[in-house]
Design a protein around this motif. Sequence first.
Motif, PDB file in Angstrom:
ATOM      1  N   ALA A  12      45.552 -29.507 -13.061  1.00 49.69           N
ATOM      2  CA  ALA A  12      44.018 -28.436 -13.478  1.00 49.69           C
ATOM      3  C   ALA A  12      43.853 -27.774 -12.223  1.00 49.69           C
ATOM      4  CB  ALA A  12      43.055 -29.432 -14.068  1.00 49.69           C
ATOM      5  N   TYR A  15      45.896 -23.333 -10.601  1.00 45.40           N
ATOM      6  CA  TYR A  15      45.617 -21.950 -10.756  1.00 45.40           C
ATOM      7  C   TYR A  15      44.568 -21.615  -9.528  1.00 45.40           C
ATOM      8  CZ  TYR A  15      44.084 -17.899 -13.217  1.00 45.40           C
ATOM      9  OH  TYR A  15      43.737 -16.465 -13.575  1.00 45.40           O
ATOM     10  N   TYR A  23      40.293 -13.591  -7.571  1.00 41.07           N
ATOM     11  CA  TYR A  23      40.034 -13.661  -8.905  1.00 41.07           C
ATOM     12  C   TYR A  23      39.114 -12.750  -9.348  1.00 41.07           C
ATOM     13  CZ  TYR A  23      39.223 -14.973 -13.711  1.00 41.07           C
ATOM     14  OH  TYR A  23      39.109 -15.110 -15.175  1.00 41.07           O
ATOM     15  N   GLU A  50      31.553 -24.388 -21.173  1.00 39.57           N
ATOM     16  CA  GLU A  50      32.697 -23.646 -21.160  1.00 39.57           C
ATOM     17  C   GLU A  50      33.836 -24.444 -20.499  1.00 39.57           C
ATOM     18  OE1 GLU A  50      32.492 -19.666 -19.142  1.00 39.57           O
ATOM     19  OE2 GLU A  50      34.762 -19.340 -19.922  1.00 39.57           O
ATOM     20  N   GLY A  52      37.049 -24.592 -18.434  1.00 32.71           N
ATOM     21  CA  GLY A  52      37.535 -23.620 -17.447  1.00 32.71           C
ATOM     22  C   GLY A  52      36.799 -22.400 -17.233  1.00 32.71           C
ATOM     23  N   GLY A  54      35.656 -21.255 -14.498  1.00 31.51           N
ATOM     24  CA  GLY A  54      36.092 -20.373 -13.426  1.00 31.51           C
ATOM     25  C   GLY A  54      34.681 -19.879 -12.633  1.00 31.51           C
ATOM     26  N   ARG A  57      32.805 -15.549 -14.812  1.00 34.14           N
ATOM     27  CA  ARG A  57      32.770 -14.329 -15.252  1.00 34.14           C
ATOM     28  C   ARG A  57      31.847 -14.059 -16.660  1.00 34.14           C
ATOM     29  NH1 ARG A  57      35.991 -11.375 -18.888  1.00 34.14           N
ATOM     30  NH2 ARG A  57      37.115 -13.480 -19.332  1.00 34.14           N
ATOM     31  N   GLU A  73      35.769 -27.658 -14.906  1.00 35.05           N
ATOM     32  CA  GLU A  73      36.521 -26.882 -14.272  1.00 35.05           C
ATOM     33  C   GLU A  73      37.467 -27.544 -13.411  1.00 35.05           C
ATOM     34  OE1 GLU A  73      37.488 -23.425 -14.113  1.00 35.05           O
ATOM     35  OE2 GLU A  73      38.767 -24.371 -12.553  1.00 35.05           O
ATOM     36  N   GLY A  74      38.870 -27.401 -13.558  1.00 28.57           N
ATOM     37  CA  GLY A  74      39.879 -28.044 -12.784  1.00 28.57           C
ATOM     38  C   GLY A  74      39.755 -27.646 -11.022  1.00 28.57           C
ATOM     39  N   SER A  75      39.344 -26.484 -10.782  1.00 33.42           N
ATOM     40  CA  SER A  75      39.495 -26.291  -9.474  1.00 33.42           C
ATOM     41  C   SER A  75      38.185 -26.069  -8.532  1.00 33.42           C
ATOM     42  CB  SER A  75      40.148 -24.606  -9.591  1.00 33.42           C
ATOM     43  OG  SER A  75      40.034 -24.114  -8.320  1.00 33.42           O
ATOM     44  N   MET A  78      37.400 -22.550  -7.723  1.00 30.61           N
ATOM     45  CA  MET A  78      36.792 -21.609  -8.550  1.00 30.61           C
ATOM     46  C   MET A  78      35.335 -21.784  -8.567  1.00 30.61           C
ATOM     47  SD  MET A  78      39.286 -19.357  -9.565  1.00 30.61           S
ATOM     48  CE  MET A  78      39.020 -18.900 -11.114  1.00 30.61           C
ATOM     49  N   GLY A  96      37.124 -31.283 -13.272  1.00 27.70           N
ATOM     50  CA  GLY A  96      37.876 -32.314 -14.023  1.00 27.70           C
ATOM     51  C   GLY A  96      38.663 -31.611 -14.957  1.00 27.70           C
ATOM     52  N   ASP A  97      39.675 -32.223 -15.636  1.00 23.53           N
ATOM     53  CA  ASP A  97      40.567 -31.657 -16.642  1.00 23.53           C
ATOM     54  C   ASP A  97      39.864 -31.334 -18.013  1.00 23.53           C
ATOM     55  OD1 ASP A  97      42.618 -31.092 -18.398  1.00 23.53           O
ATOM     56  OD2 ASP A  97      44.142 -31.973 -17.017  1.00 23.53           O
ATOM     57  N   PHE A  98      39.785 -30.348 -18.783  1.00 23.47           N
ATOM     58  CA  PHE A  98      39.238 -30.214 -19.857  1.00 23.47           C
ATOM     59  C   PHE A  98      39.834 -31.004 -21.014  1.00 23.47           C
ATOM     60  CE2 PHE A  98      40.632 -25.716 -19.176  1.00 23.47           C
ATOM     61  CZ  PHE A  98      41.730 -25.807 -20.170  1.00 23.47           C
ATOM     62  N   THR A 116      43.211 -19.430 -21.637  1.00 28.80           N
ATOM     63  CA  THR A 116      43.155 -20.617 -20.766  1.00 28.80           C
ATOM     64  C   THR A 116      43.797 -22.000 -21.429  1.00 28.80           C
ATOM     65  OG1 THR A 116      41.435 -19.667 -19.251  1.00 28.80           O
ATOM     66  CG2 THR A 116      41.845 -22.205 -19.300  1.00 28.80           C
ATOM     67  N   LEU A 120      47.598 -25.428 -20.428  1.00 31.31           N
ATOM     68  CA  LEU A 120      47.940 -26.820 -20.420  1.00 31.31           C
ATOM     69  C   LEU A 120      49.436 -26.835 -20.636  1.00 31.31           C
ATOM     70  CD1 LEU A 120      44.711 -27.691 -22.614  1.00 31.31           C
ATOM     71  CD2 LEU A 120      45.224 -28.276 -20.406  1.00 31.31           C
TER      72      LEU A 120
HETATM   73  C1  LIG Z   1      42.197 -17.484 -16.432  1.00 34.02           C
HETATM   74  S1  LIG Z   1      40.912 -18.509 -15.704  1.00 34.02           S
HETATM   75  C2  LIG Z   1      39.471 -18.311 -16.767  1.00 34.02           C
HETATM   76  C3  LIG Z   1      38.249 -18.353 -15.938  1.00 34.02           C
HETATM   77  C4  LIG Z   1      36.916 -18.079 -16.957  1.00 34.02           C
HETATM   78  N1  LIG Z   1      36.763 -18.645 -18.185  1.00 34.02           N
HETATM   79  C5  LIG Z   1      36.903 -16.592 -17.135  1.00 34.02           C
HETATM   80  O1  LIG Z   1      37.076 -16.304 -18.337  1.00 34.02           O
HETATM   81  O2  LIG Z   1      36.878 -15.732 -16.093  1.00 34.02           O
HETATM   82  C6  LIG Z   1      41.346 -20.066 -16.108  1.00 34.02           C
HETATM   83  C7  LIG Z   1      40.269 -21.264 -15.394  1.00 34.02           C
HETATM   84  O3  LIG Z   1      40.569 -22.325 -16.094  1.00 34.02           O
HETATM   85  C8  LIG Z   1      41.036 -23.329 -15.102  1.00 34.02           C
HETATM   86  N2  LIG Z   1      41.739 -24.549 -15.649  1.00 34.02           N
HETATM   87  C9  LIG Z   1      42.815 -24.411 -15.837  1.00 34.02           C
HETATM   88  N3  LIG Z   1      43.458 -25.505 -16.667  1.00 34.02           N
HETATM   89  C10 LIG Z   1      42.470 -26.388 -16.450  1.00 34.02           C
HETATM   90  C11 LIG Z   1      42.334 -27.769 -17.019  1.00 34.02           C
HETATM   91  N4  LIG Z   1      43.220 -28.453 -17.536  1.00 34.02           N
HETATM   92  N5  LIG Z   1      41.103 -28.384 -16.882  1.00 34.02           N
HETATM   93  C12 LIG Z   1      40.068 -27.723 -16.212  1.00 34.02           C
HETATM   94  N6  LIG Z   1      40.166 -26.443 -15.899  1.00 34.02           N
HETATM   95  C13 LIG Z   1      41.491 -25.604 -15.948  1.00 34.02           C
HETATM   96  C14 LIG Z   1      41.463 -22.484 -14.060  1.00 34.02           C
HETATM   97  O4  LIG Z   1      41.228 -23.362 -12.701  1.00 34.02           O
HETATM   98  C15 LIG Z   1      40.633 -21.336 -14.120  1.00 34.02           C
HETATM   99  O5  LIG Z   1      39.217 -21.498 -13.440  1.00 34.02           O
END
Ligand SMILES: C[S@@+](CC[C@H](N)C(=O)[O-])C[C@H]1O[C@@H](n2cnc3c(N)ncnc32)[C@H](O)[C@@H]1O
Length: 252
Positions: A12, A15, A23, A50, A52, A54, A57, A73-75, A78, A96-98, A116, A120
């Motif tokens: 997670a 990215y 980003y 929301e 992910g 990020g 945005r 949010e996994g990162s 971010m 954490g992981d959604f 997003t 997965l």
């Molecule tokens: C493409 S970005 C989109 C960010 C935001 N939602 C936007 O529209 O700008 C995808 C986001 O999902 C997060 N992400 C990806 N897999 C994830 C997971 N399994 N659990 C939590 N966050 C995750 C990434 O770190 C990233 O911040």
Amino acid sequence: MVVREAELSFDASAYGRYVADVYDETYAYLTPDSAVQVLAELAEGGPVCEFGIGTGRLALPLVERGLTVAGIEGSSDMVAGLRSKAGGDRIDVAVGDFTHTRVPGDFALVLLAFNTVFALPDQAAQVACFRNAAAHLRPGGRFVVEAWVPDPAAFRNGSALRPVRVAEDEVLLEAALLHPAEQRMTTTKVRLTAGGVHLLPANHRYAWPAELDLMAELAGLRREHRWAGWTRLPFGDDSREHVSVYRRADSA
Ligand SMILES: C[S@@+](CC[C@H](N)C(=O)[O-])C[C@H]1O[C@@H](n2cnc3c(N)ncnc32)[C@H](O)[C@@H]1O
């Protein structure tokens, strides 16, 4: 012949490790206004969660409209970007992981934007994500998914290179390999600017809209709308992306 390189990790935080620092400037051309308008209407006063989230945005403009927003949010890279912005401290974020992380609250709307769901690794994780979204919703609550429609015909011998954006000061290309047996794509975006070259890798486990509908059914959600995008135009044969709105099946 294209050599299929070793797979990138699907964890997670992967990215954000590659992408967090560029980003916002990379995706500054995506104006969020229509998405924010649609989401604010669907949220009917909120609150919103929301997955992910990020760098905020979409979440930050929703907060500006007076909605309470939380996120998973996994990162942490971010999340640091989100926190550095005005209003970023008003959003509760669980790192954490959604697929399984919970944030407290019963939400009117859960959002999973910008493809997003495909971050997965496999179908089981995507089903778990739909179930986790449903678990965050109050009765009548909505789960909104924005994703592209898979297009294997765009690949030649399993690979594709396409311009995403061409501007005077920036070129954004996407190089992709297709792994159809597992419905996966390995992609790296290449961003070229006067400041240098950036590589933005992302793995996708893709799914057609009908498969997402089945995942929703498994989670106790029913499809309420499917549009061709945030403009709410009808989804049709030529649609290359969709915004799908699912609703808790126990809603009135
Ligand atoms: C493409 S970005 C989109 C960010 C935001 N939602 C936007 O529209 O700008 C995808 C986001 O999902 C997060 N992400 C990806 N897999 C994830 C997971 N399994 N659990 C939590 N966050 C995750 C990434 O770190 C990233 O911040």
